[in-house]
Scaffold this motif. Structure first.
Motif, short mmCIF file in Angstrom:
data_model
loop_
_atom_site.label_atom_id
_atom_site.label_comp_id
_atom_site.label_asym_id
_atom_site.label_seq_id
_atom_site.Cartn_x
_atom_site.Cartn_y
_atom_site.Cartn_z
N SER A 31 0.41 18.39 4.87
CA SER A 31 1.47 18.09 5.83
C SER A 31 1.27 18.88 7.12
N PRO A 152 2.57 3.89 -0.38
CA PRO A 152 2.29 4.17 1.03
C PRO A 152 3.35 5.03 1.69
N ILE A 153 4.62 4.82 1.33
CA ILE A 153 5.68 5.64 1.93
C ILE A 153 5.52 7.09 1.52
N GLY A 155 2.70 8.54 0.64
CA GLY A 155 1.53 9.05 1.35
C GLY A 155 1.84 9.39 2.79
N TYR A 156 2.59 8.51 3.46
CA TYR A 156 2.96 8.75 4.86
C TYR A 156 3.87 9.97 4.99
N ALA A 159 2.15 13.34 4.48
CA ALA A 159 1.32 13.79 5.60
C ALA A 159 2.15 14.12 6.84
N SER A 160 3.45 13.80 6.81
CA SER A 160 4.32 14.02 7.96
C SER A 160 4.96 15.40 7.91
N SER A 167 10.04 12.43 -0.20
CA SER A 167 9.83 11.17 -0.90
C SER A 167 10.67 11.11 -2.18
N GLU A 267 -2.76 10.05 3.42
CA GLU A 267 -1.99 8.94 3.99
C GLU A 267 -2.66 7.61 3.66
N LYS A 268 -3.99 7.54 3.85
CA LYS A 268 -4.71 6.31 3.54
C LYS A 268 -4.79 6.09 2.03
N LEU A 271 -2.00 3.97 0.99
CA LEU A 271 -2.20 2.58 1.39
C LEU A 271 -3.20 1.88 0.48
#
Length: 453
Positions: A31, A152-153, A155-156, A159-160, A167, A267-268, A271
């Motif tokens: 993060s 994906p959420i 993962g996003y 990383a945020s 999450s 993050e990827k 996805l």
């Protein structure tokens, strides 16, 4: 049915958060927020498998409990517990370490152990015979939907600046919101629904023979001996074992495999892990109507349809997994994951709906047993990864796990396809006559339908 779709969506979202979040939880600098905690845990395989310890056990009891008590309220309690523990995971991870996370996952397994058998109980009461395949697959496409949004959420978010804890908070809150809608709008059966039209109620009840059941006690004795000596039912159990092993392995281990053997970042990773479930959700909605069309247009018999779709959902993913074990290109890996996961959904028109084919009255009980056995054995998937893949960066070790999963997929499919039945079994009858009498009644009914045509 919409609420059941979102029930499976939220439960699978909460189930799969950890598969992606665990990568961020044990990796520093994931993060952009330096205050997000990370841990030096070496037992990630054990943590990922903890959910299935209790989840598998509760399957055996969920069906009989649902046959005795209200599925509506059991599902409400299960989802409240499931969502509440999701909210607790980040807190307990910090204060109690991996043991706290394992405890939460065990509790989630207990709660979710009730969900799918009770969903099958509800489908047995609400899905008319003529629409059984598409309703079943549409509802169970919620599993793919939950995975699609969670991976994906997560993962996003991981990383945020918010980091991985958010999450768990997000999906825990969404689960609680679902409970509110479920309490207001759901009912155990058509006869107790407050706003259903009389025409729709009659259509469902006549299709499933519920009009004959109005005077039968909800907690009527389950014919355990007949069920446990039924060859068609054991074929369903074997089919469930193959699907449980494959889906558990893919959901829990693919994010780690991608993270440790490729250069795909967190993050990827989410996805890549979720993309196959997007395709699976689309195809799953197609499988059901197609299966019903083939049956009602007399293109195939119900039995042949179950064989075709189960074979499609087992043999092709098995081939994809073997290929995946040797694939090095990232786009090739993505394509093979899509094949393995999206085609697996065809089994919803195979072994999954076959519970309702052979016993609409006790489908929840049957599913609890078959899924319980399947999930009990599926616990070995992440544990076997922990034992065999002692170096998570070694593709050769991962290759062994992919081949094992492919063999289990194919072998169990052969058994199911060989011994399945698509007819309502004699022990599911209201008056429960002898097996010979019930088969005679079924044959007479089919003969009369041919005369009418």
């Amino acid at each position: 049915m919409v609420l059941l779709f979102f029930l499976l969506g939220m439960s699978y979202a909460i189930r799969t958060i950890l598969s992606v979040a665990i990568v961020a939880m044990v990796t520093t600098d994931t993060s952009i927020n330096s205050d997000i905690p990370t841990f030096d845990w070496k037992n990630t395989g054990v943590i990922l498998s903890a959910f299935y310890w209790s989840y598998a056990l509760l399957q055996f009891f969920a069906g009989p409990i649902a046959h005795t008590f209200s599925p509506k309220w059991i599902l409400t309690i299960a989802m409240v517990v499931n969502s509440g523990t999701s909210l607790l995971i980040p807190i307990l991870a910090v204060h109690l370490g991996s043991g706290g996370v394992i405890a939460c996952r065990v509790i989630q397994g207990i709660a979710q152990g009730f969900i799918i058998p009770l969903v099958h109980t509800m489908l047995g009461r609400w899905a008319p015979t003529e629409e059984r395949s598409w309703i079943n697959t549409t509802v169970y496409s919620g599993c793919s939907f939950g995975t699609i949004i969670s991976m994906p959420i997560t993962g996003y978010i991981s990383a945020s600046w918010l980091g991985w804890p958010f999450s768990f908070y997000l999906f825990g809150i969404l689960g609680m919101v679902w409970c509110v809608f479920w309490i207001i709008f759901s009912a155990d059966r058509p006869a107790t629904h407050k706003s259903i039209s009389l025409e729709e109620r009659r259509y469902i009840e006549e299709s499933l023979g519920q009009a004959e059941e109005e005077n039968i006690q909800v907690n009527e004795k389950v014919p355990w001996r007949a069920i446990l000596t039924s060859l068609p039912y054991w074929a369903v159990v074997v089919g469930a074992i193959g699907e449980s092993w494959g889906s558990t392995f893919l959901i829990t281990e693919i994010p780690t495999y991608l993270s440790k053997t490729t250069d795909i970042n967190i993050e990827k990773n989410g996805l890549y892990s979720s993309a196959p479930y997007v395709v699976a959700a689309v195809l799953t909605v197609i499988y059901g109507p197609l299966a019903d069309y083939l049956i009602h247009s007399n293109v195939t018999s119900r039995k042949t349809s179950r064989r075709i779709f189960h074979g499609l959902g087992a043999f092709l993913p098995a081939l994809a997994l073997v290929w995946l074990a040797y694939e090095k290109n990232r786009w090739g890996i993505a394509a093979l994951l899509i094949v393995a996961i999206s085609l697996n959904g065809a089994m919803f028109c195979g072994y999954n709906v076959n519970h309702i084919d052979i016993s609409p009255r006790f489908s929840g009980v049957l599913f609890g047993i078959s899924n319980g056995i399947g999930q009990t054995l599926a616990i070995l998937a992440p544990l076997l990864v922990q034992f065999i893949v002692y170096d998570e960066t070694d593709k050769d070790l991962w290759r062994t796990m992919f081949v094992i999963a492919a063999i289990i997929y194919a072998a169990t499919a052969v058994v199911f396809i060989t011994y399945l039945s698509a007819e309502r079994q004699w022990w599911d009858a209201i008056s429960r006559p002898s097996k010979g009498d019930f088969q005679s009644e079924l044959q007479s009914h089919r003969d009369q339908e041919l005369i009418n045509q």
